[in-house]
Motif scaffolding. Sequence first.
Motif, PDB file in Angstrom:
ATOM      1  N   ASP A   1      13.549  25.914 -15.636  1.00 52.18           N
ATOM      2  CA  ASP A   1      13.701  24.817 -14.683  1.00 52.18           C
ATOM      3  C   ASP A   1      12.967  25.164 -13.377  1.00 52.18           C
ATOM      4  O   ASP A   1      12.890  26.333 -12.988  1.00 52.18           O
ATOM      5  CB  ASP A   1      15.211  24.614 -14.408  1.00 52.18           C
TER       6      ASP A   1
ATOM      7  N   ARG B   1      15.189  20.539  -4.329  1.00 52.65           N
ATOM      8  CA  ARG B   1      16.501  21.158  -4.102  1.00 52.65           C
ATOM      9  C   ARG B   1      16.273  22.471  -3.344  1.00 52.65           C
ATOM     10  O   ARG B   1      15.183  23.037  -3.410  1.00 52.65           O
ATOM     11  CB  ARG B   1      17.175  21.422  -5.461  1.00 52.65           C
TER      12      ARG B   1
ATOM     13  N   ASP C   1       9.074  16.265 -12.863  1.00 57.62           N
ATOM     14  CA  ASP C   1      10.082  15.216 -12.988  1.00 57.62           C
ATOM     15  C   ASP C   1      10.398  14.644 -11.613  1.00 57.62           C
ATOM     16  O   ASP C   1      10.319  15.352 -10.603  1.00 57.62           O
ATOM     17  CB  ASP C   1      11.389  15.818 -13.537  1.00 57.62           C
TER      18      ASP C   1
ATOM     19  N   GLU D   1      22.185  13.371 -18.630  1.00 56.74           N
ATOM     20  CA  GLU D   1      21.047  12.490 -18.874  1.00 56.74           C
ATOM     21  C   GLU D   1      21.179  11.751 -20.204  1.00 56.74           C
ATOM     22  O   GLU D   1      20.964  10.539 -20.286  1.00 56.74           O
ATOM     23  CB  GLU D   1      19.737  13.294 -18.909  1.00 56.74           C
TER      24      GLU D   1
HETATM   25  C1  GLC Z   1      15.750  17.555 -15.494  1.00 52.18           C
HETATM   26  C2  GLC Z   1      14.888  18.173 -14.403  1.00 52.18           C
HETATM   27  C3  GLC Z   1      15.412  19.508 -13.989  1.00 52.18           C
HETATM   28  C4  GLC Z   1      16.875  19.376 -13.588  1.00 52.18           C
HETATM   29  C5  GLC Z   1      17.675  18.776 -14.720  1.00 52.18           C
HETATM   30  C6  GLC Z   1      19.113  18.550 -14.323  1.00 52.18           C
HETATM   31  O1  GLC Z   1      15.603  18.259 -16.672  1.00 52.18           O
HETATM   32  O2  GLC Z   1      13.554  18.293 -14.821  1.00 52.18           O
HETATM   33  O3  GLC Z   1      14.654  20.033 -12.939  1.00 52.18           O
HETATM   34  O4  GLC Z   1      17.425  20.573 -13.168  1.00 52.18           O
HETATM   35  O5  GLC Z   1      17.113  17.556 -15.128  1.00 52.18           O
HETATM   36  O6  GLC Z   1      19.862  18.042 -15.342  1.00 52.18           O
END
Ligand code: GLC
Length: 446
Positions: A112, A396, A159, A270
């Motif tokens: 990440d 962040r 993203d 998500e």
């Molecule tokens: C997505 C983003 C990542 C984030 C994550 C949180 O995958 O690309 O940066 O930490 O979502 O769920």
Amino acid sequence: MMAKLAEWKQIGKWTMTVGAVLVLGACGGNKGDAAKADAPADSKGGNVELTISCGSVGQDYEMCKKLTDAWAQKTGNKVKLFTAPNSSTDILALFRQQFGAGSSDLDVVMIDVVWPGILKNHLVDLKQYSNGAESKHFPAIIANNTVDGKLIAMPWFTDGGLMYYRKDLLEKHNLPVPKTWAEMAETAQKIQDAERAAGNKDMQGFVFQGKAYEGLTCDSLEWVSSFGGGSFVEADGKISVNNPQAAAAFDTAAKWVGTISPKSVLNGGEEEARGIFQNGNAVFMRNWPYAWSLMQKDDSKVKDKVGVSPLPAGGEGGKSTATLGGWQLAVSKYSKHPKEAADLVMFLTSPEIQKQRAIEGSYNPTIPELYKDADVLKATPFMGDLYDVFTSAVARPSTVTGDKYNEVSAAIWNATSSVLNGKSNGADAAKKLEEDLTKIRRGDKW
Ligand code: GLC
């Protein structure tokens, strides 16, 4: 004792899947663009077996399989896929356990954008393998991935948080795409009420990532920053969250729960949000770009009915904010095959493969040039239309808090969660979060 991948199998749903391996000349259905991309000559004719962990959200696994098969076919090496959990927070826990044990089980890992400071001691400096390829990528991501002068990961996709909306429902009810969170809530409520009255009892106004994990930190940053409340900890290390705008942002989000958002968002990430939206049961959804390509599939109930816009702005003085996300590929320092692993990383992060992933999976490239590519823009128009959303996304506080970032983020998601769950209010949560962050910082420096 070293934690082995085999032991991971016992951890609930976390399973390891051995990807079918394509050897040279084998019949495969993967004759896409990937197969055309040139692999460096020195990796041809190899016979090593690598294991890669490259995600399990949306099409992560399928695309990773197809593209690593293409590399295996080109080079004669083999690649196994490890199926990571889909929460970033859970993946980090696993990697820390593996790296802490010095395990060589994973060669290539998808990391990440917020982890370089946490994992820096366990990853190989890729500069020795990259031949300068990093110069093609967004400089800010390369800077993010460079720790103490070492390039510890190559950018794979970037993203930014987006607002997905039902074009057909907004048209039907003659309502515009909302520009502020207040407008969004009003529109969501109206359409939810009308659609339920018309028989669609499952219709929800708005779905987002509400469970206590890294994804909630992302959503929370968008709310707080969009209200002009800063980003919890600023780039200079100052803890800024205890302010009225941040409190107002928390309180605003809490009002959605149980009105326009089902209580189940408090346990969802998500993929849960996407499930509801893609089934045709939500008017608005906050999610990342990957969701777009899945909406366009034939089995999607919302095919051709979805629009994408920047996220709404906060109240007065507010602005639209997207959290910067994204994933990188890195080579474990404990890999027995760093050269081949680095070759696979360079292949997967190359312009050819990023283009293919943008078209087929709506993964945002990390190479600015690709945002002008006609094929990319045709498949994923929002990459051009919303280019500024991605380039001005808010980070962040991971660079400034370094290896403490996960603790910092946990404090943020817990504070936000306490308000969403009705256990606290915005002002109290902002104050308590300031105290928690001060304890994590211990002293003047992070
Ligand atoms: C997505 C983003 C990542 C984030 C994550 C949180 O995958 O690309 O940066 O930490 O979502 O769920």
